[in-house]
Design an enzyme around this catalytic site. Structure first.
Site, PDB file in Angstrom:
ATOM      1  N   GLU A 144       0.655  -1.306   0.133  1.00 29.50           N
ATOM      2  CA  GLU A 144       0.009   0.160  -0.002  1.00 29.50           C
ATOM      3  C   GLU A 144       0.852   1.152  -0.122  1.00 29.50           C
ATOM      4  O   GLU A 144       1.953   1.168   0.672  1.00 29.50           O
ATOM      5  CB  GLU A 144      -0.712   0.012   1.444  1.00 29.50           C
ATOM      6  CG  GLU A 144      -1.724   1.200   1.315  1.00 29.50           C
ATOM      7  CD  GLU A 144      -2.618   1.074   2.499  1.00 29.50           C
ATOM      8  OE1 GLU A 144      -3.689   1.949   2.404  1.00 29.50           O
ATOM      9  OE2 GLU A 144      -2.295   0.530   3.527  1.00 29.50           O
TER      10      GLU A 144
ATOM     11  N   LYS B 126      -9.776   1.807  -2.484  1.00 26.61           N
ATOM     12  CA  LYS B 126     -10.052   1.280  -1.279  1.00 26.61           C
ATOM     13  C   LYS B 126     -11.368   1.760  -0.663  1.00 26.61           C
ATOM     14  O   LYS B 126     -11.766   2.863  -0.645  1.00 26.61           O
ATOM     15  CB  LYS B 126      -8.838   2.042  -0.326  1.00 26.61           C
ATOM     16  CG  LYS B 126      -8.943   1.515   1.084  1.00 26.61           C
ATOM     17  CD  LYS B 126      -7.852   2.195   1.914  1.00 26.61           C
ATOM     18  CE  LYS B 126      -7.500   1.661   3.439  1.00 26.61           C
ATOM     19  NZ  LYS B 126      -6.284   2.427   4.030  1.00 26.61           N
TER      20      LYS B 126
ATOM     21  N   CYS C 253      -5.708  -2.921   2.729  1.00 29.03           N
ATOM     22  CA  CYS C 253      -5.710  -2.673   4.079  1.00 29.03           C
ATOM     23  C   CYS C 253      -6.906  -2.805   4.945  1.00 29.03           C
ATOM     24  O   CYS C 253      -7.148  -3.781   5.345  1.00 29.03           O
ATOM     25  CB  CYS C 253      -4.972  -1.224   4.350  1.00 29.03           C
ATOM     26  SG  CYS C 253      -4.004  -0.960   6.002  1.00 29.03           S
TER      27      CYS C 253
END
Length: 306
Positions: free
Chosen positions: A58, A143, A184
């Site tokens: 990331e 995301k 994440c």
């Protein structure tokens, strides 16, 4: 574009995770170092086979922090299902990743970068891009769940101060597997992994950067949970830990099999780990504990059908 109804046959392949270090303020140096590590990973040193997929962590092209995202953001302008002209792209990161994938002739999951919406300058996303061995940009994931947490005395972080959350679930097909994407904090929301698995994904790969508080608590636990819940291979790729940076990543990039066994785990420094993915484990898990055939959608909803 992937055919949702027909995943490719699941075949053995080799996965390489680059736990990238030396991510500083200079974007050009970050991109140069990431490219160098992609080439190193492709050589397969430390593996019996050349990797079929290489993964970056990331936020690999900039420091991690909500104040940095708008400064380092690049416009991509990718439309799923439509050919993307890399040569005309204004994104330095996309151009580097595309060229690297083509050079090493491997699939490349380009970690994530801050992305500015081409139609709305006020919107910045945390975005993962995927490239095939010909260097074509073939998939993208923004995301979905933004990292807004406040653990008193430990850590406070609010991505939503500068980022916008994505609105789609995403996967891509190779000639050896269907692979689901997340980034994440997405791992804390089991629905995303459920949807990917029920749409035929064999492997889920999430670039991520847990910190020194949440990493020891939940990094391994969440990956093993998502793997065993959905009987899939699960992997997260972290940046290396840099205690001189503003954000201290946990590291410990890992790969977990469908029975929740950790197959390989990095330490906290810059490192490349390789894992041979064996479909036999996937099929045996589902045959021996057949939860995929035992779900009661007459009792509860199937989130993948919404």
């Amino acid at each position: 574009m992937a055919n949702i109804l027909t995943p490719p046959p699941f075949k053995a392949f080799t996965l390489a995770l680059i736990q990238l270090g030396k991510i500083g303020a200079n974007k050009q140096e970050n991109l140069h170092h990431a490219r160098k590590m992609i080439l190193q990973a492709a050589r397969g040193e430390g593996s019996s086979k050349k990797p079929d997929i290489i993964v970056l962590p990331e936020c690999f092209n900039s420091p991690y922090g909500h104040v940095h995202f708008p400064v380092y953001a690049e416009k991509i302008g990718y439309t799923p299902g439509s050919p993307y002209n890399v040569a005309k792209s204004t994104s330095e990161s996309v151009k580097m990743l595309s060229a690297a994938a083509k050079e090493v002739k491997a699939w490349l999951i380009g970690g994530s970068i801050p992305e500015r919406d081409v139609e709305d300058d006020d919107k910045v996303y945390n975005t993962c891009t995927v490239y095939n061995p010909e260097g074509d940009l073939v998939a993208m994931h923004r995301k979905v769940h933004l990292f807004d947490i406040d653990i008193p005395g430990k850590i406070k972080f609010k991505e939503s101060e500068t980022l916008t959350g994505g609105t789609t679930t995403n996967f891509f097909d190779t000639d050896f597997a269907r692979i689901g994407l997340g980034i994440c904090y997405d791992v804390r929301f089991p629905e995303l992994a459920m949807i990917a698995a029920r749409k035929g994904c064999h492997v889920l790969i999430y670039p991520g950067a847990f910190n020194m508080t949440t990493g020891p608590l939940h990094w391994e636990l969440l990956q093993r949970s998502r793997a065993v819940d959905n009987q899939v291979f699960f992997s997260m790729c972290s940046p290396a830990r840099d205690l001189s940076a503003g954000y201290h990543a946990w590291g410990h990039s890992m790969v977990v099999d469908p029975m929740a066994k950790v197959l390989k785990e990095a330490q906290d420094g810059e490192e490349i780990i390789y894992v041979d993915i064996d479909p036999k484990v996937f099929h045996e898990a589902r045959a021996g504990i057949p939860v995929t055939l035992q779900r009661r959608f007459d009792v509860y909803a199937d989130v993948s059908q919404q």
